[in-house]
Design an enzyme around this catalytic site. Structure first.
Site, mmCIF file in Angstrom:
data_model
loop_
_atom_site.group_PDB
_atom_site.id
_atom_site.type_symbol
_atom_site.label_atom_id
_atom_site.label_comp_id
_atom_site.label_asym_id
_atom_site.label_seq_id
_atom_site.Cartn_x
_atom_site.Cartn_y
_atom_site.Cartn_z
ATOM 1 N N HIS A 1 81.310 117.927 87.816
ATOM 2 C CA HIS A 1 80.289 117.085 87.199
ATOM 3 C C HIS A 1 80.367 115.660 87.756
ATOM 4 O O HIS A 1 79.351 115.077 88.143
ATOM 5 C CB HIS A 1 80.498 117.089 85.678
ATOM 6 C CG HIS A 1 79.645 116.127 84.922
ATOM 7 N ND1 HIS A 1 78.548 116.511 84.195
ATOM 8 C CD2 HIS A 1 79.744 114.769 84.743
ATOM 9 C CE1 HIS A 1 77.999 115.453 83.622
ATOM 10 N NE2 HIS A 1 78.716 114.384 83.937
ATOM 11 N N GLU A 2 81.574 115.106 87.795
ATOM 12 C CA GLU A 2 81.735 113.723 88.264
ATOM 13 C C GLU A 2 81.474 113.614 89.766
ATOM 14 O O GLU A 2 80.863 112.640 90.224
ATOM 15 C CB GLU A 2 83.147 113.218 87.928
ATOM 16 C CG GLU A 2 83.481 113.213 86.444
ATOM 17 C CD GLU A 2 82.513 112.398 85.611
ATOM 18 O OE1 GLU A 2 81.860 111.486 86.171
ATOM 19 O OE2 GLU A 2 82.388 112.664 84.410
ATOM 20 N N HIS B 1 77.841 113.361 90.373
ATOM 21 C CA HIS B 1 77.349 111.991 90.171
ATOM 22 C C HIS B 1 77.501 111.179 91.448
ATOM 23 O O HIS B 1 76.583 110.455 91.860
ATOM 24 C CB HIS B 1 78.141 111.305 89.047
ATOM 25 C CG HIS B 1 77.620 111.572 87.670
ATOM 26 N ND1 HIS B 1 76.288 111.469 87.340
ATOM 27 C CD2 HIS B 1 78.266 111.918 86.516
ATOM 28 C CE1 HIS B 1 76.127 111.747 86.052
ATOM 29 N NE2 HIS B 1 77.309 112.026 85.530
ATOM 30 N N GLU C 1 72.574 113.228 83.552
ATOM 31 C CA GLU C 1 73.646 114.054 83.015
ATOM 32 C C GLU C 1 73.316 115.541 83.128
ATOM 33 O O GLU C 1 74.191 116.359 83.419
ATOM 34 C CB GLU C 1 73.931 113.676 81.555
ATOM 35 C CG GLU C 1 74.609 112.339 81.383
ATOM 36 C CD GLU C 1 75.879 112.224 82.198
ATOM 37 O OE1 GLU C 1 76.725 113.154 82.153
ATOM 38 O OE2 GLU C 1 76.026 111.218 82.906
#
Length: 293
Positions: free
Chosen positions: A145-146, A149, A223
């Site tokens: 997830h990070e 980003h 997100e």
């Protein structure tokens, strides 16, 4: 609600302080910083609006390390640290970005964040609580997830969006202040009066709140994309499982200045949902379940 109030207060305080400094410079020193009509005012607002956002972006890693007490892993000392660095490296290679710095910050709250001004020089950090509470497959999903980003350039995009909105907040607030100063306060002098200053301050607060709603909306959209990226990198089941574990987290959240970068910021309801940097976890889980079905 306290987190949202502090987040808004921080942003509005910056604009208020900027207005005060500009008013003092113009009144005390007689220097008109926005000379040149509307074009000059727009350029001036852009310099101020983007300046703060870009400086914050450039300092984001330094600020995060000190605010969160991040210990960057330069020489892994345990099996967990070696696995953590190796996993980040593998995920970074898959999305074709430079190897980020990897760090751990002490917190009972299960959380993680990524920040940095460039895709190839980012920082990815996880809390000690997350390392203790999640399985490795769940942690890998959070790291995915990070990393997503970073790969999507979300930090840069968020800073640019904030810069554009800051520009128009400053620009429109000063136009409103000038109109009110001349129409209601009957100020016919070339210099701006106290009515301009007071009206500009109020207008910046109102417009700043509206700008925060737009930034929060974008933050929630990104997100969902990062969750999808984490699912693609580590498996949909692992990403959903990690989000479900986060639902059970009730620790102290990260500081308001850092919450837009974290994976877990709690939830709220009603009007305050407009200022949430993250969608509710149940909505994020439902989005992954529907996309995989």
């Amino acid at each position: 609600m306290k987190r949202i109030f502090l987040f808004l207060a921080t942003n509005l305080a910056v604009l208020a302080l900027l207005s005060l400094v500009l008013f003092v410079i113009e009144r005390v020193f007689g220097l008109h910083l926005a000379a040149g009509g509307l074009g000059g005012l727009l350029v001036f607002a852009a310099v101020c609006g983007f300046g703060g956002a870009l400086i914050s972006l450039a300092m984001s890693k330094w600020t995060a390390k000190r605010m969160m007490g991040v210990r960057v892993i330069t020489d892994p000392q345990s099996d967990v640290e070696r696995w953590l660095v190796g996993t980040v490296q593998r995920l970074a290679e898959r999305v074709r970005i430079g190897m980020p710095e990897v760090g751990i910050f002490g917190a009972e709250e299960m959380n993680a964040f990524a920040t940095g001004a460039r895709r190839d020089a980012a920082l990815v950090a996880v809390s000690s609580g997350l390392l203790r509470s999640m399985s490795r497959s769940q942690i890998e999903a959070v790291l995915g997830h990070e990393i997503t980003h970073v790969a999507n350039g979300d930090m840069v995009t968020l800073a640019l969006l904030q810069g554009v909105l800051n520009t128009f907040v400053i620009f429109l607030a000063r136009i409103i202040g000038s109109l009110i100063d001349r129409v209601l306060f009957k100020n016919d002098r070339e210099e701006s009066g106290i009515g301009f200053f007071l009206t500009t301050m109020v207008a910046q607060i109102v417009l700043g709140i509206l700008a925060s709603i737009i930034v929060s909306w974008y933050s929630r959209r990104r997100e969902f994309r990062a969750d999808r990226g984490g699912a693609d990198l580590a498996g949909t089941g692992s990403m959903i499982s990690a989000l479900k574990v986060l639902q059970q987290s009730h620790g102290e959240p990260m500081p308001p200045q850092m919450q837009a970068f974290g994976i877990n910021t709690g939830s709220t309801s009603g009007f305050l949902r407009l200022f949430m940097s993250h969608p509710p976890l149940d909505e994020r889980i439902a989005a992954l379940q529907s996309s995989s079905g």
